[in-house]
Design an enzyme around this catalytic site. Sequence first.
Site, PDB file in Angstrom:
ATOM      1  N   ASP A 117      16.049  24.831  27.393  1.00 51.43           N
ATOM      2  CA  ASP A 117      14.710  24.522  26.883  1.00 51.43           C
ATOM      3  C   ASP A 117      14.795  23.174  26.171  1.00 51.43           C
ATOM      4  O   ASP A 117      15.888  22.637  25.951  1.00 51.43           O
ATOM      5  CB  ASP A 117      14.268  25.616  25.892  1.00 51.43           C
ATOM      6  N   CYS A 175      11.560  27.053  29.749  1.00 49.14           N
ATOM      7  CA  CYS A 175      10.591  26.084  29.221  1.00 49.14           C
ATOM      8  C   CYS A 175       9.405  26.073  30.170  1.00 49.14           C
ATOM      9  O   CYS A 175       9.540  25.680  31.339  1.00 49.14           O
ATOM     10  CB  CYS A 175      11.238  24.702  29.152  1.00 49.14           C
ATOM     11  N   ASN A 176       8.259  26.503  29.682  1.00 48.57           N
ATOM     12  CA  ASN A 176       7.058  26.550  30.527  1.00 48.57           C
ATOM     13  C   ASN A 176       6.634  25.164  30.987  1.00 48.57           C
ATOM     14  O   ASN A 176       6.110  24.990  32.080  1.00 48.57           O
ATOM     15  CB  ASN A 176       5.901  27.171  29.750  1.00 48.57           C
ATOM     16  N   THR A 177       6.835  24.166  30.111  1.00 53.88           N
ATOM     17  CA  THR A 177       6.403  22.805  30.436  1.00 53.88           C
ATOM     18  C   THR A 177       7.160  22.293  31.659  1.00 53.88           C
ATOM     19  O   THR A 177       6.568  21.743  32.592  1.00 53.88           O
ATOM     20  CB  THR A 177       6.654  21.873  29.234  1.00 53.88           C
ATOM     21  N   GLU A 234      10.095  24.650  15.331  1.00 55.19           N
ATOM     22  CA  GLU A 234      11.345  23.877  15.203  1.00 55.19           C
ATOM     23  C   GLU A 234      11.706  23.680  13.723  1.00 55.19           C
ATOM     24  O   GLU A 234      12.869  23.639  13.365  1.00 55.19           O
ATOM     25  CB  GLU A 234      11.229  22.518  15.917  1.00 55.19           C
ATOM     26  N   CYS A 262       4.475  29.290  26.216  1.00 51.24           N
ATOM     27  CA  CYS A 262       5.471  28.327  25.716  1.00 51.24           C
ATOM     28  C   CYS A 262       6.536  29.186  25.060  1.00 51.24           C
ATOM     29  O   CYS A 262       6.222  30.093  24.274  1.00 51.24           O
ATOM     30  CB  CYS A 262       4.843  27.382  24.695  1.00 51.24           C
ATOM     31  N   THR A 263       7.798  28.920  25.392  1.00 55.63           N
ATOM     32  CA  THR A 263       8.857  29.813  24.914  1.00 55.63           C
ATOM     33  C   THR A 263       9.056  29.758  23.398  1.00 55.63           C
ATOM     34  O   THR A 263       9.711  30.620  22.825  1.00 55.63           O
ATOM     35  CB  THR A 263      10.187  29.508  25.630  1.00 55.63           C
ATOM     36  N   HIS A 264       8.485  28.729  22.761  1.00 49.15           N
ATOM     37  CA  HIS A 264       8.542  28.704  21.286  1.00 49.15           C
ATOM     38  C   HIS A 264       7.608  29.755  20.668  1.00 49.15           C
ATOM     39  O   HIS A 264       7.851  30.215  19.551  1.00 49.15           O
ATOM     40  CB  HIS A 264       8.116  27.331  20.759  1.00 49.15           C
TER      41      HIS A 264
HETATM   42  N1  DGL Z   1       9.364  25.583  24.760  1.00 47.19           N
HETATM   43  C1  DGL Z   1       8.862  24.727  25.754  1.00 47.19           C
HETATM   44  C2  DGL Z   1       7.798  25.343  26.611  1.00 47.19           C
HETATM   45  O1  DGL Z   1       7.884  26.455  26.902  1.00 47.19           O
HETATM   46  C3  DGL Z   1       8.621  23.308  25.409  1.00 47.19           C
HETATM   47  C4  DGL Z   1       7.954  22.963  24.137  1.00 47.19           C
HETATM   48  C5  DGL Z   1       7.984  21.469  23.926  1.00 47.19           C
HETATM   49  O2  DGL Z   1       9.073  20.918  23.919  1.00 47.19           O
HETATM   50  O3  DGL Z   1       6.917  20.858  23.811  1.00 47.19           O
HETATM   51  O4  DGL Z   1       6.854  24.740  27.033  1.00 47.19           O
END
Ligand code: DGL
Length: 267
Positions: A10, A73-75, A153, A185-187
């Site tokens: 990620d 990471c979804n992005t 973060e 988003c995995t966050h």
């Molecule tokens: N955690 C990531 C996602 O799932 C990326 C977040 C980021 O870096 O903007 O999209």
Amino acid sequence: MDNRPIGIFDSGLGGLTVVKEVMKQLKNESIIYFGDTARVPYGNKSKATITKFSAQIIRFLLTKNVKAVIIACNTVNSNCALELHELFPDLIIEGVVRPGVTMAIRETKNGRIGVIGTEGTIKSGRYTALLKENHPEYVIYSKACPLFVPLVEDGWINSDVTKMVIAKYLKDLLSKNIDTLILGCTHYPILCNDIQEVVGERIKLINPANETAHKMGMRLLNENMQSTTSPTYQFYVSDQKAHMQDMASMFLGYSASNVIEVDIENY
Ligand code: DGL
């Protein structure tokens, strides 16, 4: 049988939500995790840039002899999955977007679904396209929530400030009678208690990590590539290893005392 580790990556700490599920569901699988903490966030970067970053990370993971990779990471998943499959045609690569879609379809009763994610994920329209491909009658509302990633973060979990930001971003979505909200988003699952408090119990939150781990498990089973040994977990970052150490210990309940910093630009 294949005792090599699974690579998971990620932009930062978010992929730990996927690590947590893989640890829980695939108990014999070893993990190599890479968090690109020097270059986070990915959500506001171009497709060309995140494709280049992701290819570097996969090349690094391959030096660690991984048998498969999860794009946690979804992005990255929603913007460059095709390019990464083309760059690494022989590698098993799984992502988080399709599993999230599968879970949302399973859960929704009224076909009104919210999707939240980074600017990059929401602009790609990937979740909406996949949901509509399966169910054209669904009504999808999506919203980019760019401040959630820096809040996670920086460890702003269970704080009033975070809940205020969540309420502001989700105000419109909450007036649309959705019954399901994809944390795209995995966050975001790290904030799931805060998000649930704001949206209320009536809305089901979808954390794609659950189905992602299941899907990887099925893939390894089908390819006869499951591990039979006791697992090891190794964490790598591109910066701030002490922070990853703290967050991994807090979030995974696993003492990640061995985080290693890597100059990812070399790959
Ligand atoms: N955690 C990531 C996602 O799932 C990326 C977040 C980021 O870096 O903007 O999209």
